[in-house]
Design a protein around this motif. Structure first.
Motif, short mmCIF file in Angstrom:
data_model
loop_
_atom_site.label_atom_id
_atom_site.label_comp_id
_atom_site.label_asym_id
_atom_site.label_seq_id
_atom_site.Cartn_x
_atom_site.Cartn_y
_atom_site.Cartn_z
N LEU A 1 0.83 -1.20 0.00
CA LEU A 1 0.00 0.00 0.00
C LEU A 1 0.87 1.26 0.00
CD1 LEU A 1 -2.78 1.32 0.15
CD2 LEU A 1 -2.68 1.09 2.65
N CYS A 2 1.92 1.24 0.81
CA CYS A 2 2.83 2.39 0.85
C CYS A 2 3.49 2.62 -0.50
CB CYS A 2 3.90 2.17 1.92
SG CYS A 2 3.30 2.28 3.61
N LEU A 3 3.91 1.53 -1.14
CA LEU A 3 4.57 1.65 -2.45
C LEU A 3 3.58 2.11 -3.52
CD1 LEU A 3 6.87 -1.51 -2.43
CD2 LEU A 3 7.52 0.88 -2.05
N ALA A 4 2.34 1.65 -3.43
CA ALA A 4 1.32 2.07 -4.40
C ALA A 4 1.04 3.56 -4.26
CB ALA A 4 0.04 1.26 -4.20
N LEU A 5 0.94 4.03 -3.02
CA LEU A 5 0.71 5.45 -2.79
C LEU A 5 1.90 6.28 -3.23
CD1 LEU A 5 -1.03 5.22 0.70
CD2 LEU A 5 -2.10 5.87 -1.47
N ALA A 6 3.11 5.75 -3.02
CA ALA A 6 4.32 6.44 -3.48
C ALA A 6 4.32 6.54 -5.01
CB ALA A 6 5.57 5.71 -3.00
N LEU A 7 3.90 5.47 -5.67
CA LEU A 7 3.84 5.48 -7.12
C LEU A 7 2.83 6.50 -7.63
CD1 LEU A 7 4.72 4.25 -9.81
CD2 LEU A 7 2.91 2.53 -9.52
N SER A 8 1.71 6.63 -6.90
CA SER A 8 0.69 7.60 -7.32
C SER A 8 1.21 9.02 -7.21
CB SER A 8 -0.57 7.44 -6.46
OG SER A 8 -0.35 7.88 -5.13
N CYS A 9 2.19 9.24 -6.36
CA CYS A 9 2.83 10.56 -6.25
C CYS A 9 3.92 10.71 -7.31
CB CYS A 9 3.44 10.76 -4.86
SG CYS A 9 2.24 10.80 -3.51
N ALA A 10 4.62 9.61 -7.60
CA ALA A 10 5.75 9.68 -8.52
C ALA A 10 5.32 9.96 -9.95
CB ALA A 10 6.53 8.36 -8.46
N VAL A 11 4.17 9.44 -10.36
CA VAL A 11 3.72 9.61 -11.74
C VAL A 11 3.52 11.08 -12.11
CG1 VAL A 11 1.85 9.17 -13.37
CG2 VAL A 11 2.76 7.30 -11.97
N PRO A 12 2.74 11.86 -11.33
CA PRO A 12 2.60 13.28 -11.69
C PRO A 12 3.91 14.06 -11.58
CG PRO A 12 1.51 12.81 -9.60
CD PRO A 12 1.85 11.50 -10.21
N LEU A 13 4.78 13.66 -10.64
CA LEU A 13 6.07 14.33 -10.53
C LEU A 13 6.91 14.08 -11.78
CD1 LEU A 13 7.00 13.61 -6.80
CD2 LEU A 13 6.53 15.85 -7.81
N TRP A 14 6.90 12.83 -12.25
CA TRP A 14 7.64 12.49 -13.46
C TRP A 14 7.06 13.21 -14.67
CZ3 TRP A 14 6.09 10.04 -18.00
CH2 TRP A 14 7.12 9.70 -18.88
N THR A 15 5.72 13.29 -14.75
CA THR A 15 5.07 13.97 -15.86
C THR A 15 5.43 15.44 -15.89
OG1 THR A 15 3.21 12.42 -15.77
CG2 THR A 15 2.83 14.50 -16.90
N GLN A 16 5.42 16.07 -14.71
CA GLN A 16 5.77 17.49 -14.64
C GLN A 16 7.23 17.72 -14.99
OE1 GLN A 16 4.03 20.05 -11.81
NE2 GLN A 16 5.90 21.16 -11.35
N ALA A 17 8.11 16.86 -14.49
CA ALA A 17 9.53 17.01 -14.78
C ALA A 17 9.79 16.86 -16.28
CB ALA A 17 10.34 15.97 -14.00
N ARG A 18 9.08 15.95 -16.91
CA ARG A 18 9.24 15.75 -18.35
C ARG A 18 8.78 16.99 -19.12
NH1 ARG A 18 6.04 12.86 -22.34
NH2 ARG A 18 7.38 11.92 -23.92
N LEU A 19 7.63 17.57 -18.71
CA LEU A 19 7.13 18.78 -19.35
C LEU A 19 8.10 19.93 -19.14
CD1 LEU A 19 4.95 20.52 -20.74
CD2 LEU A 19 3.86 20.78 -18.49
N GLU A 20 8.54 20.12 -17.91
CA GLU A 20 9.46 21.22 -17.63
C GLU A 20 10.76 21.09 -18.42
OE1 GLU A 20 8.08 22.33 -13.06
OE2 GLU A 20 9.75 20.94 -13.39
N GLY A 21 11.25 19.86 -18.57
CA GLY A 21 12.46 19.64 -19.35
C GLY A 21 12.28 20.05 -20.79
N ARG A 22 11.13 19.74 -21.35
CA ARG A 22 10.85 20.10 -22.74
C ARG A 22 10.74 21.63 -22.89
NH1 ARG A 22 6.24 17.05 -26.39
NH2 ARG A 22 6.87 17.90 -28.43
N LEU A 23 10.08 22.27 -21.95
CA LEU A 23 9.95 23.73 -22.00
C LEU A 23 11.31 24.40 -21.80
CD1 LEU A 23 6.68 24.25 -19.91
CD2 LEU A 23 6.92 23.91 -22.38
N GLU A 24 12.12 23.83 -20.91
CA GLU A 24 13.45 24.40 -20.66
C GLU A 24 14.33 24.34 -21.90
OE1 GLU A 24 15.16 22.41 -17.34
OE2 GLU A 24 14.01 23.56 -15.85
N ARG A 25 14.29 23.24 -22.62
CA ARG A 25 15.12 23.12 -23.82
C ARG A 25 14.72 24.15 -24.87
NH1 ARG A 25 14.53 17.68 -22.32
NH2 ARG A 25 12.75 17.36 -23.70
N ALA A 26 13.42 24.34 -25.05
CA ALA A 26 12.95 25.32 -26.04
C ALA A 26 13.29 26.74 -25.61
CB ALA A 26 11.45 25.16 -26.25
N ALA A 27 13.06 27.06 -24.33
CA ALA A 27 13.35 28.40 -23.83
C ALA A 27 14.84 28.68 -23.87
CB ALA A 27 12.80 28.56 -22.41
#
Length: 221
Positions: free
Chosen positions: A42-68
């Motif tokens: 349960l702890c790992l599942a909840l951690a994963l539910s937090c990790a997914v949006p963090l990874w998604t945001q980091a991926r978006l920010e990386g793409r925006l950073e490269r263009a900027a």
């Protein structure tokens, strides 16, 4: 930050439960206790539910950073506002760059939650028919990039961004034709309604006309 702390908390809890089992896996009668897989899982599942949006945001920010960074000509940082940050934010601006010592703009920007969501949806689209919000979101990134490049006067930064919106769109994955169309849409429908301190000196032969081929007023652009 809150999501990151929550992720760390659940991972720590999973580790603590596991270590506690290792230290006490044999009871006083010599029987091996069952591994607490439900609690750890349960702890790992909840951690994963937090990790997914963090990874998604980091991926978006990386793409925006490269263009900027390509627009600025130097490495910059782009941060998309989180839900928690947006909850306590009372500012009306769509993005901002902080001024460092001596009044020099920092090479880091915060793009508000709404424009970042619009950028995400535009990046995932065909880019053929962007909504007004998506057009504005791409421009916000370009505008803040101009501040990070050192432009402090709003009208100058705005005009420099107008002339680079097409290039920014291409840097983010649009075709040249899609980039030109997006830049022209902003120039013809959004720019005229901007506050007075964002306008002036922009256009063919204007004070801030850099005569770039990507400017929306150039013939054939």
């Amino acid at each position: 930050m809150l999501l990151t702390l929550t992720l760390i908390g659940f991972l720590t809890l999973a580790a603590v439960v596991s270590i506690r089992w290792v230290l006490r896996r044999v009871d006083a009668l010599g029987r091996v206790r069952a591994f607490p897989k439900i609690r750890v899982g349960l702890c790992l599942a909840l951690a994963l539910s937090c990790a997914v949006p963090l990874w998604t945001q980091a991926r978006l920010e990386g793409r925006l950073e490269r263009a900027a960074s390509a627009m600025v000509g130097a490495q910059v940082q782009v941060h998309c506002q989180t839900f928690g940050e947006a909850f306590v934010d009372l500012g009306q601006e769509l993005g901002y760059v902080a001024w460092g010592p001596g009044g020099v703009p920092e090479r880091a920007t915060v793009i508000k939650r709404g424009p970042c969501a619009d950028l995400r949806s535009w990046l995932a689209s065909s880019k053929d028919a962007p909504s007004r919000d998506q057009v504005v979101a791409v421009h916000v990134l370009t505008h803040e990039a101009m501040h990070m490049a050192g432009l402090m006067v709003e009208a100058e930064a705005e005009c420099a961004a107008v002339q680079r919106d097409a290039a920014m769109a291409v840097a983010l994955g649009a075709s040249a034709a899609q980039g030109r169309a997006l830049a022209q849409e902003y120039w013809s429908t959004v720019y005229p309604a901007m506050p007075a301190d964002y306008r002036g000196g922009c256009g063919p032969g204007g004070t801030y006309d850099e005569r770039l081929a990507t400017a929306p007023w150039q013939t054939g652009s």
